[in-house]
Design a protein around this motif. Sequence first.
Motif, PDB file in Angstrom:
ATOM      1  N   ASP A  80      -9.409 -55.990  29.204  1.00 15.13           N
ATOM      2  CA  ASP A  80      -9.088 -57.358  28.872  1.00 15.13           C
ATOM      3  C   ASP A  80      -9.662 -57.636  27.495  1.00 15.13           C
ATOM      4  O   ASP A  80     -10.863 -57.695  27.298  1.00 15.13           O
ATOM      5  N   LEU A  81      -8.800 -57.767  26.535  1.00  5.50           N
ATOM      6  CA  LEU A  81      -9.276 -57.967  25.174  1.00  5.50           C
ATOM      7  C   LEU A  81      -9.043 -59.413  24.758  1.00  5.50           C
ATOM      8  O   LEU A  81      -8.640 -59.699  23.645  1.00  5.50           O
ATOM      9  N   SER A  82      -9.257 -60.333  25.718  1.00  8.74           N
ATOM     10  CA  SER A  82      -8.961 -61.739  25.439  1.00  8.74           C
ATOM     11  C   SER A  82      -9.756 -62.213  24.233  1.00  8.74           C
ATOM     12  O   SER A  82     -10.808 -61.687  23.905  1.00  8.74           O
ATOM     13  N   ALA A  83      -9.219 -63.252  23.584  1.00 11.25           N
ATOM     14  CA  ALA A  83      -9.789 -63.703  22.322  1.00 11.25           C
ATOM     15  C   ALA A  83     -11.280 -63.954  22.436  1.00 11.25           C
ATOM     16  O   ALA A  83     -11.732 -64.632  23.338  1.00 11.25           O
ATOM     17  N   PRO A  84     -12.054 -63.374  21.544  1.00 12.36           N
ATOM     18  CA  PRO A  84     -13.494 -63.533  21.607  1.00 12.36           C
ATOM     19  C   PRO A  84     -13.916 -64.907  21.101  1.00 12.36           C
ATOM     20  O   PRO A  84     -13.166 -65.590  20.420  1.00 12.36           O
ATOM     21  N   PRO A  85     -15.148 -65.286  21.414  1.00  6.55           N
ATOM     22  CA  PRO A  85     -15.596 -66.616  21.054  1.00  6.55           C
ATOM     23  C   PRO A  85     -16.012 -66.736  19.593  1.00  6.55           C
ATOM     24  O   PRO A  85     -16.323 -65.749  18.941  1.00  6.55           O
ATOM     25  N   VAL A  86     -16.042 -67.965  19.121  1.00  2.00           N
ATOM     26  CA  VAL A  86     -16.420 -68.199  17.745  1.00  2.00           C
ATOM     27  C   VAL A  86     -17.165 -69.530  17.644  1.00  2.00           C
ATOM     28  O   VAL A  86     -16.849 -70.484  18.342  1.00  2.00           O
ATOM     29  N   ALA A  87     -18.202 -69.580  16.830  1.00  2.00           N
ATOM     30  CA  ALA A  87     -18.903 -70.839  16.609  1.00  2.00           C
ATOM     31  C   ALA A  87     -18.404 -71.448  15.302  1.00  2.00           C
ATOM     32  O   ALA A  87     -17.611 -70.839  14.597  1.00  2.00           O
ATOM     33  N   HIS A  88     -18.874 -72.647  14.984  1.00  2.00           N
ATOM     34  CA  HIS A  88     -18.327 -73.335  13.820  1.00  2.00           C
ATOM     35  C   HIS A  88     -19.344 -73.438  12.702  1.00  2.00           C
ATOM     36  O   HIS A  88     -19.859 -74.488  12.386  1.00  2.00           O
ATOM     37  N   LYS A  89     -19.695 -72.326  12.140  1.00  2.00           N
ATOM     38  CA  LYS A  89     -20.677 -72.272  11.048  1.00  2.00           C
ATOM     39  C   LYS A  89     -20.183 -71.300   9.999  1.00  2.00           C
ATOM     40  O   LYS A  89     -19.501 -70.334  10.313  1.00  2.00           O
ATOM     41  N   ALA A  90     -20.586 -71.521   8.788  1.00  2.00           N
ATOM     42  CA  ALA A  90     -20.211 -70.573   7.741  1.00  2.00           C
ATOM     43  C   ALA A  90     -20.924 -69.252   8.004  1.00  2.00           C
ATOM     44  O   ALA A  90     -22.066 -69.235   8.455  1.00  2.00           O
ATOM     45  N   THR A  91     -20.254 -68.143   7.757  1.00  2.00           N
ATOM     46  CA  THR A  91     -20.881 -66.846   8.005  1.00  2.00           C
ATOM     47  C   THR A  91     -21.186 -66.148   6.687  1.00  2.00           C
ATOM     48  O   THR A  91     -20.619 -66.466   5.654  1.00  2.00           O
ATOM     49  N   GLU A  92     -22.100 -65.217   6.762  1.00  2.00           N
ATOM     50  CA  GLU A  92     -22.546 -64.573   5.528  1.00  2.00           C
ATOM     51  C   GLU A  92     -22.340 -63.079   5.497  1.00  2.00           C
ATOM     52  O   GLU A  92     -22.309 -62.486   4.453  1.00  2.00           O
ATOM     53  N   ALA A  93     -22.287 -62.468   6.656  1.00  2.00           N
ATOM     54  CA  ALA A  93     -22.184 -61.019   6.663  1.00  2.00           C
ATOM     55  C   ALA A  93     -21.524 -60.557   7.956  1.00  2.00           C
ATOM     56  O   ALA A  93     -21.381 -61.332   8.901  1.00  2.00           O
ATOM     57  N   SER A  94     -21.137 -59.307   7.967  1.00  2.00           N
ATOM     58  CA  SER A  94     -20.582 -58.761   9.204  1.00  2.00           C
ATOM     59  C   SER A  94     -21.335 -57.487   9.542  1.00  2.00           C
ATOM     60  O   SER A  94     -21.979 -56.879   8.677  1.00  2.00           O
ATOM     61  N   GLY A  95     -21.280 -57.094  10.804  1.00  2.00           N
ATOM     62  CA  GLY A  95     -21.980 -55.883  11.217  1.00  2.00           C
ATOM     63  C   GLY A  95     -21.593 -55.496  12.629  1.00  2.00           C
ATOM     64  O   GLY A  95     -20.705 -56.103  13.231  1.00  2.00           O
ATOM     65  N   THR A  96     -22.280 -54.491  13.142  1.00  2.00           N
ATOM     66  CA  THR A  96     -21.997 -53.986  14.481  1.00  2.00           C
ATOM     67  C   THR A  96     -23.223 -54.151  15.362  1.00  2.00           C
ATOM     68  O   THR A  96     -24.333 -53.798  14.939  1.00  2.00           O
ATOM     69  N   VAL A  97     -23.004 -54.686  16.554  1.00  2.00           N
ATOM     70  CA  VAL A  97     -24.133 -54.894  17.472  1.00  2.00           C
ATOM     71  C   VAL A  97     -24.579 -53.542  18.020  1.00  2.00           C
ATOM     72  O   VAL A  97     -23.771 -52.803  18.610  1.00  2.00           O
ATOM     73  N   ILE A  98     -25.846 -53.214  17.813  1.00  2.00           N
ATOM     74  CA  ILE A  98     -26.316 -51.913  18.286  1.00  2.00           C
ATOM     75  C   ILE A  98     -27.235 -52.024  19.502  1.00  2.00           C
ATOM     76  O   ILE A  98     -27.497 -51.049  20.187  1.00  2.00           O
ATOM     77  N   GLU A  99     -27.748 -53.229  19.774  1.00  2.00           N
ATOM     78  CA  GLU A  99     -28.614 -53.437  20.944  1.00  2.00           C
ATOM     79  C   GLU A  99     -28.498 -54.878  21.384  1.00  2.00           C
ATOM     80  O   GLU A  99     -28.370 -55.761  20.537  1.00  2.00           O
ATOM     81  N   VAL A 100     -28.575 -55.103  22.679  1.00  2.00           N
ATOM     82  CA  VAL A 100     -28.506 -56.477  23.187  1.00  2.00           C
ATOM     83  C   VAL A 100     -29.591 -56.651  24.232  1.00  2.00           C
ATOM     84  O   VAL A 100     -29.773 -55.787  25.083  1.00  2.00           O
ATOM     85  N   SER A 101     -30.318 -57.755  24.135  1.00  2.00           N
ATOM     86  CA  SER A 101     -31.204 -58.073  25.247  1.00  2.00           C
ATOM     87  C   SER A 101     -31.438 -59.575  25.299  1.00  2.00           C
ATOM     88  O   SER A 101     -31.923 -60.155  24.341  1.00  2.00           O
ATOM     89  N   GLN A 102     -31.027 -60.175  26.373  1.00  2.00           N
ATOM     90  CA  GLN A 102     -31.281 -61.580  26.691  1.00  2.00           C
ATOM     91  C   GLN A 102     -31.121 -62.542  25.514  1.00  2.00           C
ATOM     92  O   GLN A 102     -32.082 -63.146  25.051  1.00  2.00           O
ATOM     93  N   GLY A 103     -29.901 -62.695  25.072  1.00  2.00           N
ATOM     94  CA  GLY A 103     -29.634 -63.694  24.034  1.00  2.00           C
ATOM     95  C   GLY A 103     -29.954 -63.245  22.616  1.00  2.00           C
ATOM     96  O   GLY A 103     -29.616 -63.912  21.661  1.00  2.00           O
ATOM     97  N   LEU A 104     -30.606 -62.097  22.496  1.00  2.00           N
ATOM     98  CA  LEU A 104     -30.892 -61.562  21.166  1.00  2.00           C
ATOM     99  C   LEU A 104     -30.133 -60.257  20.992  1.00  2.00           C
ATOM    100  O   LEU A 104     -29.936 -59.518  21.957  1.00  2.00           O
ATOM    101  N   CYS A 105     -29.736 -59.999  19.777  1.00  2.00           N
ATOM    102  CA  CYS A 105     -29.141 -58.682  19.562  1.00  2.00           C
ATOM    103  C   CYS A 105     -29.493 -58.164  18.179  1.00  2.00           C
ATOM    104  O   CYS A 105     -29.783 -58.929  17.268  1.00  2.00           O
ATOM    105  N   ARG A 106     -29.478 -56.855  18.076  1.00  4.96           N
ATOM    106  CA  ARG A 106     -29.735 -56.242  16.783  1.00  4.96           C
ATOM    107  C   ARG A 106     -28.390 -55.829  16.191  1.00  4.96           C
ATOM    108  O   ARG A 106     -27.582 -55.192  16.856  1.00  4.96           O
ATOM    109  N   VAL A 107     -28.177 -56.281  14.948  1.00  2.00           N
ATOM    110  CA  VAL A 107     -26.896 -56.020  14.299  1.00  2.00           C
ATOM    111  C   VAL A 107     -27.125 -55.063  13.133  1.00  2.00           C
ATOM    112  O   VAL A 107     -27.975 -55.315  12.271  1.00  2.00           O
ATOM    113  N   SER A 108     -26.372 -53.976  13.150  1.00  4.19           N
ATOM    114  CA  SER A 108     -26.431 -53.037  12.040  1.00  4.19           C
ATOM    115  C   SER A 108     -25.448 -53.541  10.979  1.00  4.19           C
ATOM    116  O   SER A 108     -24.247 -53.645  11.231  1.00  4.19           O
TER     117      SER A 108
END
Length: 393
Positions: A80-108
């Motif tokens: 199921d590749l349904s449309a992912p969520p988005v917030a309404h803020k200006a963004t500055e960079a893009s990356g790949t999530v390499i770790e996730v734990s309880q609301g925090l994630c590390r983005v490469s």
Amino acid sequence: MWEHIRADQALRQIRKEKKSAPKEERVRQKGWASHYGEQGETFDDLDLPDIERVVPLGEQERRRANTMRVAGGAISPSPDLSAPPVAHKATEASGTVIEVSQGLCRVSLTEGDSLLCEVRRSLKANDTGFTNIVAVGDEVLISRNGAERGYVEAVLPRRSVLTRPDPFYTHLRQVIVANVDQVLVVASWREPAFWPELVDRYLIAAARTGLTPIICVNKVDLAEDPAEPQTVLHAYCEAGYTVLLTSAQNRLGVDGLRRLLQGRTTALAGLSGVGKSSLLSAVEPGLHLRVGEVNERHHEGRHTTTQSSLHRLAEGGFVVDTPGIREFGLSGLRRRDLAGCYPEIAMLHGDCQFEDCMHMREPDCAVRLAVRRGSVSPMRYDSYRKILASLPG
Ligand SMILES: Nc1nc2c(ncn2[C@@H]2O[C@H](COP(=O)(O)OP(=O)(O)OP(=O)(O)O)[C@@H](O)[C@H]2O)c(=O)[nH]1
Ligand SMILES: [Mg+2]
Ligand SMILES: [Zn+2]
């Protein structure tokens, strides 16, 4: 600067898709560990060599327990590749999530560093049908709050998802890892002993998820006859699979593996103790993955790798060694569709006398004839019969 432009375009596109995407229907799932039965052992009319007979003491029990475990979960056959969520803020960079734990994630980040990020609360409010909004492997747009923390503002559309039913909310699914391109099915020649049926289950699950499988048989240094792994694995080459024989210990086949991983996101699948972490460390010594000891009594390693994390490879690409992949399953696969998952069996289907031939006891079955003549591997046919017997209806 180009990143700002790309991010804004992506955000506009996501909002548009989100608006037009139909609401997903929630279906209550049945229990996912119960349908697997032991109906298998009645189909013995061919007198084929029983592969399970030549295994070490205690191996039968270990295999049975592991089969139950593997049958339990599922990689979503139609992600199921349904449309992912988005917030309404200006963004500055893009990356790949390499770790996730309880609301925090590390983005490469694309430029190489990694950044700890909070997931915007507004993202959690969106209804995706998944219990985790951000998963390992997700490509995300982030904004920064000072140098140390960032915020995940948007999750970009996913190329693929590996999912399983959420253990607590069973009507929902959990994304184990997103955007995987290929699955490295790792088995070991010994300790634990090579188990074709399990390899085949992984191959089928990968194909049903649209991922390219690669077979990697490790610990070939433990083969008494060095030619034997090659002879046995020949059946998989014949069926069209990519096969690698490796020894993480002797660094055999490690360069070939590195080439196959380069530039792609690869999920590792395989029993505990087959050497997944050891292989990754051999491919890239800087990865520092924990390597465990195989439990002597059952030849079954304790699951040393317990957290899903994506590792960026120096030569490009990511690998994910996740315990979730162990729960690869075949849920939803119908008995009549199994033959289609074995390329060499599917090829002969048209030559059988009966159109609905299951290649078991039917007369004039081209597949059984091919097994007798040696053009279809008895090992593969044996695993076909075992998996068929385990499938409902
Ligand atoms: N002889 C031999 N031993 C190996 C080889 N590769 C790994 N091992 C050993 O096998 C054991 C298990 O290796 P791991 O790399 O931890 O296995 P894993 O698949 O990552 O296990 P989990 O993290 O529990 O899923 C360790 O004791 C390794 O030293 C190999 O090529 N040859
Ligand atoms: Mg490991
Ligand atoms: Zn047939």
